[in-house]
Design a protein around this motif. Structure first.
Motif, PDB file in Angstrom:
ATOM      1  N   TYR A 164       2.132   5.910  -2.791  1.00  0.00           N
ATOM      2  CA  TYR A 164       3.141   6.975  -2.729  1.00  0.00           C
ATOM      3  C   TYR A 164       4.416   6.676  -3.515  1.00  0.00           C
ATOM      4  O   TYR A 164       5.312   7.512  -3.556  1.00  0.00           O
ATOM      5  N   GLY A 165       4.484   5.508  -4.140  1.00  0.00           N
ATOM      6  CA  GLY A 165       5.672   5.183  -4.917  1.00  0.00           C
ATOM      7  C   GLY A 165       5.941   6.191  -6.016  1.00  0.00           C
ATOM      8  O   GLY A 165       7.096   6.547  -6.288  1.00  0.00           O
ATOM      9  N   GLY A 166       4.886   6.685  -6.636  1.00  0.00           N
ATOM     10  CA  GLY A 166       5.028   7.660  -7.704  1.00  0.00           C
ATOM     11  C   GLY A 166       5.401   9.044  -7.226  1.00  0.00           C
ATOM     12  O   GLY A 166       5.697   9.926  -8.045  1.00  0.00           O
ATOM     13  N   TYR A 167       5.390   9.256  -5.926  1.00  0.00           N
ATOM     14  CA  TYR A 167       5.729  10.560  -5.344  1.00  0.00           C
ATOM     15  C   TYR A 167       7.136  10.578  -4.749  1.00  0.00           C
ATOM     16  O   TYR A 167       7.534  11.563  -4.134  1.00  0.00           O
ATOM     17  N   GLY A 168       7.869   9.483  -4.920  1.00  0.00           N
ATOM     18  CA  GLY A 168       9.252   9.468  -4.469  1.00  0.00           C
ATOM     19  C   GLY A 168       9.521   8.679  -3.213  1.00  0.00           C
ATOM     20  O   GLY A 168      10.606   8.809  -2.625  1.00  0.00           O
ATOM     21  N   LEU A 169       8.564   7.858  -2.759  1.00  0.00           N
ATOM     22  CA  LEU A 169       8.816   7.021  -1.589  1.00  0.00           C
ATOM     23  C   LEU A 169      10.088   6.204  -1.812  1.00  0.00           C
ATOM     24  O   LEU A 169      10.271   5.593  -2.854  1.00  0.00           O
ATOM     25  N   ALA A 170      10.964   6.189  -0.784  1.00  0.00           N
ATOM     26  CA  ALA A 170      12.290   5.596  -0.970  1.00  0.00           C
ATOM     27  C   ALA A 170      12.474   4.252  -0.287  1.00  0.00           C
ATOM     28  O   ALA A 170      13.485   3.586  -0.508  1.00  0.00           O
ATOM     29  N   GLY A 171      11.520   3.828   0.561  1.00  0.00           N
ATOM     30  CA  GLY A 171      11.715   2.558   1.242  1.00  0.00           C
ATOM     31  C   GLY A 171      10.756   2.378   2.393  1.00  0.00           C
ATOM     32  O   GLY A 171       9.745   3.073   2.502  1.00  0.00           O
ATOM     33  N   ILE A 172      11.102   1.446   3.281  1.00  0.00           N
ATOM     34  CA  ILE A 172      10.211   1.040   4.364  1.00  0.00           C
ATOM     35  C   ILE A 172      10.975   0.989   5.687  1.00  0.00           C
ATOM     36  O   ILE A 172      12.110   0.497   5.760  1.00  0.00           O
ATOM     37  N   PHE A 173      10.310   1.466   6.738  1.00  0.00           N
ATOM     38  CA  PHE A 173      10.822   1.454   8.116  1.00  0.00           C
ATOM     39  C   PHE A 173      10.025   0.412   8.895  1.00  0.00           C
ATOM     40  O   PHE A 173       8.841   0.597   9.176  1.00  0.00           O
ATOM     41  N   PHE A 174      10.664  -0.711   9.204  1.00  0.00           N
ATOM     42  CA  PHE A 174      10.003  -1.799   9.925  1.00  0.00           C
ATOM     43  C   PHE A 174      10.191  -1.602  11.428  1.00  0.00           C
ATOM     44  O   PHE A 174      11.281  -1.804  11.967  1.00  0.00           O
ATOM     45  N   ASP A 175       9.116  -1.213  12.101  1.00  0.00           N
ATOM     46  CA  ASP A 175       9.183  -0.927  13.537  1.00  0.00           C
ATOM     47  C   ASP A 175       8.776  -2.153  14.351  1.00  0.00           C
ATOM     48  O   ASP A 175       8.259  -3.134  13.820  1.00  0.00           O
ATOM     49  N   ASP A 176       9.003  -2.051  15.677  1.00  0.00           N
ATOM     50  CA  ASP A 176       8.688  -3.152  16.606  1.00  0.00           C
ATOM     51  C   ASP A 176       9.326  -4.437  16.124  1.00  0.00           C
ATOM     52  O   ASP A 176       8.675  -5.480  15.975  1.00  0.00           O
ATOM     53  N   ALA A 177      10.643  -4.349  15.886  1.00  0.00           N
ATOM     54  CA  ALA A 177      11.396  -5.488  15.361  1.00  0.00           C
ATOM     55  C   ALA A 177      12.098  -6.241  16.489  1.00  0.00           C
ATOM     56  O   ALA A 177      12.494  -5.653  17.496  1.00  0.00           O
TER      57      ALA A 177
ATOM     58  N   ASN B 201       0.826  -1.210   0.000  1.00  0.00           N
ATOM     59  CA  ASN B 201       0.000   0.000   0.000  1.00  0.00           C
ATOM     60  C   ASN B 201       0.859   1.257   0.000  1.00  0.00           C
ATOM     61  O   ASN B 201       0.534   2.243  -0.682  1.00  0.00           O
ATOM     62  N   TRP B 202       1.952   1.248   0.754  1.00  0.00           N
ATOM     63  CA  TRP B 202       2.852   2.405   0.720  1.00  0.00           C
ATOM     64  C   TRP B 202       3.283   2.697  -0.713  1.00  0.00           C
ATOM     65  O   TRP B 202       3.246   3.847  -1.173  1.00  0.00           O
ATOM     66  N   TYR B 203       3.680   1.668  -1.414  1.00  0.00           N
ATOM     67  CA  TYR B 203       4.174   1.890  -2.782  1.00  0.00           C
ATOM     68  C   TYR B 203       3.041   2.133  -3.768  1.00  0.00           C
ATOM     69  O   TYR B 203       3.205   2.901  -4.732  1.00  0.00           O
ATOM     70  N   ARG B 204       1.895   1.508  -3.533  1.00  0.00           N
ATOM     71  CA  ARG B 204       0.754   1.740  -4.425  1.00  0.00           C
ATOM     72  C   ARG B 204       0.329   3.205  -4.381  1.00  0.00           C
ATOM     73  O   ARG B 204       0.031   3.818  -5.410  1.00  0.00           O
TER      74      ARG B 204
END
Length: 270
Positions: free
Chosen positions: A123-136, A118-121
C-alpha cells in the motif's frame, strides 16, 4: 497555543491543545457495506480528520486487497494520513504469542518488521503514511529494556520507509521515556465514564507539542457527553482524539451517526 496554569506544587493544572484533529481507528472493511460508506465519510471529514488506521486483520492481512488500496488512496488524496495497524504483542513480555506460536522478543520483532514491510509493499504506492503499533508497553522496563524495543522498531520503520509516521498505542498513559519512541502516543483508550475521572500525566500536560498525544474515548452515548469529552481532551493537551458512541467488544468498527459525527467534526480542526 499552549496555555498552562500551575498548581501550588508547580504541576501544570490545565493545558489547551489549540487546534485538534480526529484520529480514527477505522476497523471496518472498505470492500463492503457499511464499511465503504464509513471510509468515504472519513475522507470527506478532512481536514478535521487528520489520521485514520487501516486494519484488514490485526495487521496488513495475508495478501494485497484492492479495496483497501482504493480506500487508502482516496483518504490520502483528501488529506487524511492513513497508517497501518501492526500488533506488537507487548513484544512477548506478557506471554503473548506470535502467529507462529512464539513468545520471544526476537520472534515478535521479526513479525512486527515483516508486517511493517508488507504494509508498505502492498500500500505504500497508494499513499500509506505510517504505522500504528498496537498492544504496546507503557513502562520503561529495567534499564529501559521495554521502551528500547519500541524505539528500535520505530527506527526500523523510518529507516526503511522514508517519511513514515509512527504511533505507539499502550492504551494507557506511557512513561516519559516513550517520548522518543514514536511520533504520537495514545495516552488514553477507554470508556467515557473512565475518561471523566482520568488525569493526564504532568509530562503530557506540560508538553509544547500537543500533536504528540492521542486520546480514544468510547461508550460515549450522547452528543452532550461527546462534547464534554472533546473539551476535556483539549484541557489535557491531546492534539488528536476520537470519541464514539460505539462500545465493546469492538468500539472501532463503526462511525457515529451523521449528527453526532458532524458535531464532532465541527469541534475539531477548526
Amino acid at each position: 497555543m499552549l496555555v498552562l496554569g500551575l498548581t501550588a506544587a508547580g504541576v501544570p493544572a490545565r493545558a489547551s491543545a489549540g487546534v485538534q484533529h480526529l484520529a480514527v481507528p477505522a476497523y471496518f472493511d472498505p470492500g463492503g457495506s457499511p464499511g465503504s460508506t464509513y471510509w468515504t465519510r472519513l475522507a470527506q471529514g478532512a481536514p478535521a480528520v487528520g489520521i485514520s488506521v487501516a486494519n484488514p486483520g490485526s495487521g496488513p492481512g495475508t495478501a494485497f486487497d484492492q479495496s483497501y488500496a482504493n480506500a487508502i488512496r482516496a483518504a490520502a488524496q483528501a488529506g487524511v494520513r492513513v497508517i497501518g495497524y501492526v500488533d506488537t504483542g507487548y513484544f512477548g513480555t506478557t506471554g503473548r504469542t506470535t502467529r507462529g506460536g512464539q513468545t520471544s522478543t526476537s520472534a515478535w520483532t521479526a513479525q512486527v518488521e515483516g508486517d511493517v514491510d508488507n504494509w508498505y509493499r502492498w500500500y505504500g504506492g497508494y499513499g500509506l503514511a505510517g504505522i500504528f503499533f498496537d498492544d504496546a508497553q507503557n513502562v520503561c522496563g529495567t534499564g529501559n529494556a521495554y521502551v528500547n524495543l519500541y524505539i528500535a522498531v520505530g527506527s526500523y520503520t523510518k529507516q526503511h520507509h522514508a517519511g513514515a509516521l509512527t504511533v505507539d498505542n499502550p492504551g494507557a498513559a506511557a512513561d516519559q521515556c516513550y517520548s522518543s519512541a514514536a511520533d504520537v502516543l495514545v495516552m488514553f483508550e477507554g470508556t467515557y465514564a473512565a475518561y471523566t475521572s482520568w488525569s493526564a500525566p504532568s509530562w503530557e500536560l506540560s508538553s509544547a507539542d500537543p500533536n504528540r498525544f492521542w486520546h480514544l474515548v468510547y461508550a460515549t452515548s450522547t452528543r452532550a457527553a461527546m462534547e464534554n469529552a472533546v473539551a476535556l481532551s483539549e484541557q489535557r493537551n491531546a492534539g488528536y482524539l476520537y470519541v464514539t458512541d460505539d462500545d465493546l467488544p469492538n468500539p472501532w468498527d463503526t462511525l457515529p451517526a451523521d449528527a453526532y459525527w458532524s458535531d464532532e467534526l465541527s469541534r475539531t480542526g477548526a
